[in-house]
Scaffold this motif. Structure first.
Motif, mmCIF file in Angstrom:
data_model
loop_
_atom_site.group_PDB
_atom_site.id
_atom_site.type_symbol
_atom_site.label_atom_id
_atom_site.label_comp_id
_atom_site.label_asym_id
_atom_site.label_seq_id
_atom_site.Cartn_x
_atom_site.Cartn_y
_atom_site.Cartn_z
ATOM 1 N N TRP A 173 0.845 -1.209 0.000
ATOM 2 C CA TRP A 173 0.000 0.000 0.000
ATOM 3 C C TRP A 173 0.874 1.250 0.000
ATOM 4 O O TRP A 173 0.624 2.196 -0.747
ATOM 5 N N VAL A 174 1.927 1.255 0.839
ATOM 6 C CA VAL A 174 2.843 2.398 0.905
ATOM 7 C C VAL A 174 3.550 2.579 -0.433
ATOM 8 O O VAL A 174 3.688 3.701 -0.936
ATOM 9 N N ASP A 175 3.987 1.471 -1.031
ATOM 10 C CA ASP A 175 4.694 1.531 -2.318
ATOM 11 C C ASP A 175 3.800 2.128 -3.402
ATOM 12 O O ASP A 175 4.234 2.998 -4.174
ATOM 13 N N THR A 218 11.183 2.243 -6.479
ATOM 14 C CA THR A 218 10.858 2.234 -5.053
ATOM 15 C C THR A 218 10.726 0.798 -4.545
ATOM 16 O O THR A 218 10.212 -0.065 -5.243
ATOM 17 N N ASP A 219 11.218 0.574 -3.337
ATOM 18 C CA ASP A 219 11.083 -0.731 -2.700
ATOM 19 C C ASP A 219 10.790 -0.494 -1.221
ATOM 20 O O ASP A 219 11.491 0.288 -0.563
ATOM 21 N N VAL A 220 9.759 -1.145 -0.706
ATOM 22 C CA VAL A 220 9.347 -0.930 0.679
ATOM 23 C C VAL A 220 9.359 -2.253 1.434
ATOM 24 O O VAL A 220 8.745 -3.241 0.992
ATOM 25 N N LYS A 221 10.064 -2.285 2.558
ATOM 26 C CA LYS A 221 10.100 -3.475 3.415
ATOM 27 C C LYS A 221 9.988 -3.031 4.863
ATOM 28 O O LYS A 221 10.820 -2.249 5.344
ATOM 29 N N ASN A 222 8.956 -3.518 5.503
ATOM 30 C CA ASN A 222 8.706 -3.194 6.914
ATOM 31 C C ASN A 222 8.651 -1.690 7.159
ATOM 32 O O ASN A 222 9.154 -1.188 8.171
ATOM 33 N N GLY A 223 8.086 -0.968 6.205
ATOM 34 C CA GLY A 223 7.922 0.465 6.356
ATOM 35 C C GLY A 223 9.130 1.289 5.966
ATOM 36 O O GLY A 223 9.077 2.519 5.973
ATOM 37 N N VAL A 224 10.234 0.624 5.588
ATOM 38 C CA VAL A 224 11.450 1.332 5.178
ATOM 39 C C VAL A 224 11.473 1.424 3.658
ATOM 40 O O VAL A 224 11.412 0.418 2.959
ATOM 41 N N VAL A 225 11.573 2.650 3.141
ATOM 42 C CA VAL A 225 11.570 2.891 1.698
ATOM 43 C C VAL A 225 13.007 2.969 1.186
ATOM 44 O O VAL A 225 13.839 3.681 1.752
ATOM 45 N N HIS A 226 13.264 2.236 0.107
ATOM 46 C CA HIS A 226 14.582 2.283 -0.538
ATOM 47 C C HIS A 226 14.395 2.867 -1.935
ATOM 48 O O HIS A 226 13.680 2.303 -2.759
ATOM 49 N N SER A 237 6.960 11.749 3.734
ATOM 50 C CA SER A 237 5.637 12.290 4.055
ATOM 51 C C SER A 237 4.519 11.260 3.904
ATOM 52 O O SER A 237 3.387 11.519 4.319
ATOM 53 N N ILE A 238 4.833 10.102 3.331
ATOM 54 C CA ILE A 238 3.804 9.079 3.124
ATOM 55 C C ILE A 238 3.482 8.387 4.440
ATOM 56 O O ILE A 238 4.371 7.989 5.191
ATOM 57 N N ASP A 239 2.204 8.252 4.723
ATOM 58 C CA ASP A 239 1.748 7.580 5.937
ATOM 59 C C ASP A 239 2.235 6.133 5.946
ATOM 60 O O ASP A 239 2.059 5.408 4.970
ATOM 61 N N GLY A 240 2.831 5.676 7.035
ATOM 62 C CA GLY A 240 3.281 4.295 7.130
ATOM 63 C C GLY A 240 4.765 4.130 6.884
ATOM 64 O O GLY A 240 5.308 3.038 7.083
ATOM 65 N N VAL A 241 5.454 5.190 6.442
ATOM 66 C CA VAL A 241 6.895 5.122 6.191
ATOM 67 C C VAL A 241 7.647 5.415 7.488
ATOM 68 O O VAL A 241 7.458 6.459 8.109
ATOM 69 N N SER A 242 8.514 4.482 7.889
ATOM 70 C CA SER A 242 9.281 4.667 9.122
ATOM 71 C C SER A 242 10.669 5.221 8.842
ATOM 72 O O SER A 242 11.259 5.897 9.695
ATOM 73 N N ASP A 243 11.210 4.949 7.656
ATOM 74 C CA ASP A 243 12.544 5.453 7.329
ATOM 75 C C ASP A 243 12.712 5.445 5.807
ATOM 76 O O ASP A 243 12.000 4.724 5.101
ATOM 77 N N VAL A 244 13.645 6.258 5.303
ATOM 78 C CA VAL A 244 13.903 6.341 3.864
ATOM 79 C C VAL A 244 15.394 6.186 3.617
ATOM 80 O O VAL A 244 16.217 6.912 4.195
ATOM 81 N N LYS A 245 15.749 5.237 2.757
ATOM 82 C CA LYS A 245 17.132 5.067 2.314
ATOM 83 C C LYS A 245 17.211 5.607 0.892
ATOM 84 O O LYS A 245 16.714 4.980 -0.052
ATOM 85 N N ASN A 246 17.823 6.763 0.745
ATOM 86 C CA ASN A 246 17.832 7.456 -0.540
ATOM 87 C C ASN A 246 19.147 7.191 -1.278
ATOM 88 O O ASN A 246 20.184 7.777 -0.972
#
Length: 214
Positions: A52-54, A74-82, A102-111
């Motif tokens: 859903w977050v992805d 984009t890749d999302v695992k356990n709320g972490v966005v890569h 800013s997306i609801d449900g995202v705990s961290d971002v690896k840019n």
């Protein structure tokens, strides 16, 4: 039977007895490596949230006029966005990261977005080339329409004003009302013989053509 043979027989029987009980013991001992029903449920729920977050993140990039969603993975695992892929500038890189946060449900971002100015220039050049090609095609369509229309108006045996002419990449469509089958056939022949016409589509119907003042 001597004592040695009796002892060996007893040892063998004991070993066989232990081996015989092993499957029962294993069957009765829960496998700690297998996830429980609760764990499997939590895993499925987490996968759904990540998907859903992805989807929401890709939609946010799609509707952002400053970013190209086709260049950002984009890749999302356990709320972490890569984030991987490429953007045009450091500003775009930071923008993509901030949008992800800013997306609801995202705990961290690896840019890990790379800055590829050459790729951006190529994309702009491609867009400009497409715009020029589209403009040339529009001019070509208008020119062919005018040529066919002029030919029809120049012929005194056709109701040129009653015929609509549309052109698209050499395909010409004629529609409108004519007086007779002979006029319809003549209009078709004139249009087919016009330079640049590749395919002719006729939607001419018989009826009383409107009278136009000279």
């Amino acid at each position: 039977m001597n004592r040695n043979r009796i002892l060996m027989a007893a040892i063998t029987a004991s070993i066989l007895g232990v081996i015989a009980t092993v499957p029962v013991t294993l069957a009765q001992t829960p496998d700690q490596t297998q996830p429980t029903m609760e764990q499997r449920g939590e895993h499925a729920e987490g996968a759904i949230k990540d998907a859903w977050v992805d989807g929401k993140l890709e939609s946010a990039y799609l509707f952002n006029e400053h970013l190209s969603p086709f260049d950002i993975d984009t890749d999302v695992k356990n709320g972490v966005v890569h984030l991987t892929g490429s953007v045009e500038s450091e500003i775009d890189r930071e923008l993509a990261g901030e949008i992800a946060k800013s997306i609801d449900g995202v705990s961290d971002v690896k840019n890990d977005l790379a800055i590829d100015k050459a790729s951006a220039r190529t994309a702009r050049d491609d867009d400009a080339s497409q715009e020029r090609s589209s403009f040339r095609q529009s001019v070509s369509n208008a020119t062919l329409t005018a040529k066919v229309k002029t030919q029809l108006l120049a012929n005194s045996n056709t109701s040129g004003m009653a015929v609509n002419v549309d052109s698209d990449s050499g395909n010409v469509t004629l529609s409108g009302t004519v007086d007779t089958d002979e006029e319809k056939e003549l209009i078709a022949r004139i249009a087919e013989n016009t330079s640049g016409v590749l395919l002719l589509l006729l939607f001419l119907v018989l009826g009383l053509a409107p009278v136009h003042d000279p």
